[in-house]
Design a protein around this motif. Sequence first.
Motif, mmCIF file in Angstrom:
data_model
loop_
_atom_site.group_PDB
_atom_site.id
_atom_site.type_symbol
_atom_site.label_atom_id
_atom_site.label_comp_id
_atom_site.label_asym_id
_atom_site.label_seq_id
_atom_site.Cartn_x
_atom_site.Cartn_y
_atom_site.Cartn_z
ATOM 1 N N PHE A 6 -34.944 -19.496 -14.771
ATOM 2 C CA PHE A 6 -35.549 -18.681 -14.821
ATOM 3 C C PHE A 6 -34.759 -17.306 -15.344
ATOM 4 C CE2 PHE A 6 -37.076 -20.704 -10.365
ATOM 5 C CZ PHE A 6 -38.136 -21.773 -11.367
ATOM 6 N N PHE A 28 -45.845 -17.674 -13.247
ATOM 7 C CA PHE A 28 -46.101 -18.593 -13.954
ATOM 8 C C PHE A 28 -46.330 -20.502 -12.865
ATOM 9 C CE2 PHE A 28 -41.509 -20.787 -13.414
ATOM 10 C CZ PHE A 28 -40.634 -19.462 -12.870
ATOM 11 N N ASP A 30 -45.345 -23.724 -11.525
ATOM 12 C CA ASP A 30 -44.454 -24.930 -11.444
ATOM 13 C C ASP A 30 -44.797 -25.622 -12.198
ATOM 14 O OD1 ASP A 30 -42.577 -25.055 -8.368
ATOM 15 O OD2 ASP A 30 -42.495 -26.601 -9.730
ATOM 16 N N ILE A 31 -43.584 -26.854 -12.016
ATOM 17 C CA ILE A 31 -43.472 -27.813 -13.319
ATOM 18 C C ILE A 31 -43.367 -29.090 -12.225
ATOM 19 C CG2 ILE A 31 -40.904 -28.527 -13.518
ATOM 20 C CD1 ILE A 31 -43.877 -27.680 -16.765
ATOM 21 N N ASN A 32 -43.635 -28.911 -11.233
ATOM 22 C CA ASN A 32 -43.462 -30.010 -10.377
ATOM 23 C C ASN A 32 -44.569 -29.245 -9.646
ATOM 24 O OD1 ASN A 32 -41.167 -31.592 -11.456
ATOM 25 N ND2 ASN A 32 -40.207 -29.992 -10.898
ATOM 26 N N LEU A 86 -37.247 -19.842 -0.613
ATOM 27 C CA LEU A 86 -35.629 -20.687 0.055
ATOM 28 C C LEU A 86 -35.075 -19.736 -0.367
ATOM 29 C CD1 LEU A 86 -36.971 -23.929 -0.059
ATOM 30 C CD2 LEU A 86 -37.750 -22.694 1.697
ATOM 31 N N ASN A 92 -32.772 -25.962 1.181
ATOM 32 C CA ASN A 92 -33.413 -26.069 -0.455
ATOM 33 C C ASN A 92 -33.721 -25.675 -1.004
ATOM 34 O OD1 ASN A 92 -32.581 -29.202 1.091
ATOM 35 N ND2 ASN A 92 -34.252 -29.026 2.060
ATOM 36 N N VAL A 94 -33.187 -24.704 -5.072
ATOM 37 C CA VAL A 94 -32.661 -25.338 -5.721
ATOM 38 C C VAL A 94 -32.613 -24.778 -7.125
ATOM 39 C CG1 VAL A 94 -33.107 -27.069 -7.257
ATOM 40 C CG2 VAL A 94 -33.824 -27.804 -5.010
ATOM 41 N N VAL A 95 -33.719 -23.483 -7.531
ATOM 42 C CA VAL A 95 -32.784 -22.504 -8.267
ATOM 43 C C VAL A 95 -32.668 -21.473 -8.108
ATOM 44 C CG1 VAL A 95 -34.662 -21.601 -10.449
ATOM 45 C CG2 VAL A 95 -34.806 -24.135 -10.030
ATOM 46 N N HIS A 99 -37.720 -16.920 -6.013
ATOM 47 C CA HIS A 99 -38.476 -17.342 -6.398
ATOM 48 C C HIS A 99 -39.835 -16.864 -4.700
ATOM 49 C CE1 HIS A 99 -36.081 -20.631 -6.532
ATOM 50 N NE2 HIS A 99 -37.720 -21.224 -6.063
ATOM 51 N N HIS A 101 -42.975 -18.812 -3.937
ATOM 52 C CA HIS A 101 -44.081 -20.177 -4.127
ATOM 53 C C HIS A 101 -45.156 -19.729 -3.597
ATOM 54 C CE1 HIS A 101 -41.464 -23.186 -4.826
ATOM 55 N NE2 HIS A 101 -40.505 -22.719 -4.394
#
Length: 139
Positions: A6, A28, A30-32, A86, A92, A94-95, A99, A101
């Motif tokens: 990121f 930006f 989210d890619i998923n 998170l 969970n 992950v990055v 961030h 959401h």
Amino acid sequence: MDNCIFCKIAKGEIPSVKVFEDDRVFVFEDINPILPGHTLLIPKAHAENIWEISGDDLAAIHRASKRVAEAIRSVLDPVGVAVFQLNGRGVNQVVMHYHLHLVPRMADAPALTMTDWELKPGNLDEIRRIGEKIAVALA
Ligand code: AMP
Ligand code: ZN
């Protein structure tokens, strides 16, 4: 921070679908995406989580989130927008760069099951005991 995906996105070193930036915040897609329009807001300065991020960056992220939520509403006309964040691998994350959401849900989209938890009354003694400890820590 080296090797933080990121940080690299915020610096434009790897591509992203950018929707907004200012001096503190980068936003930006989210890619998923959980659902279409799933958008992430990050501080430009690396901070792993809510415990590390500065108050000024946190305020900037949340101020920007209102603008982004308004833009999402005007473009997608969702029936709701879930806002969540998170902190820690135990929940969970992950990055490991803070961030926020924003996940809009349109009327015809699948249910957002992660926001649909069962309401089960808790143990009031335990709720009070923990609440008192947090209140003391805050005093
Ligand atoms: P979290 O579980 O809160 O750490 O979620 C990390 C989010 O980052 C996931 O929703 C991923 O899809 C998203 N993500 C990871 N890499 C990228 C990337 N290169 N571009 C956009 N989103 C990403
Ligand atoms: Zn970073």
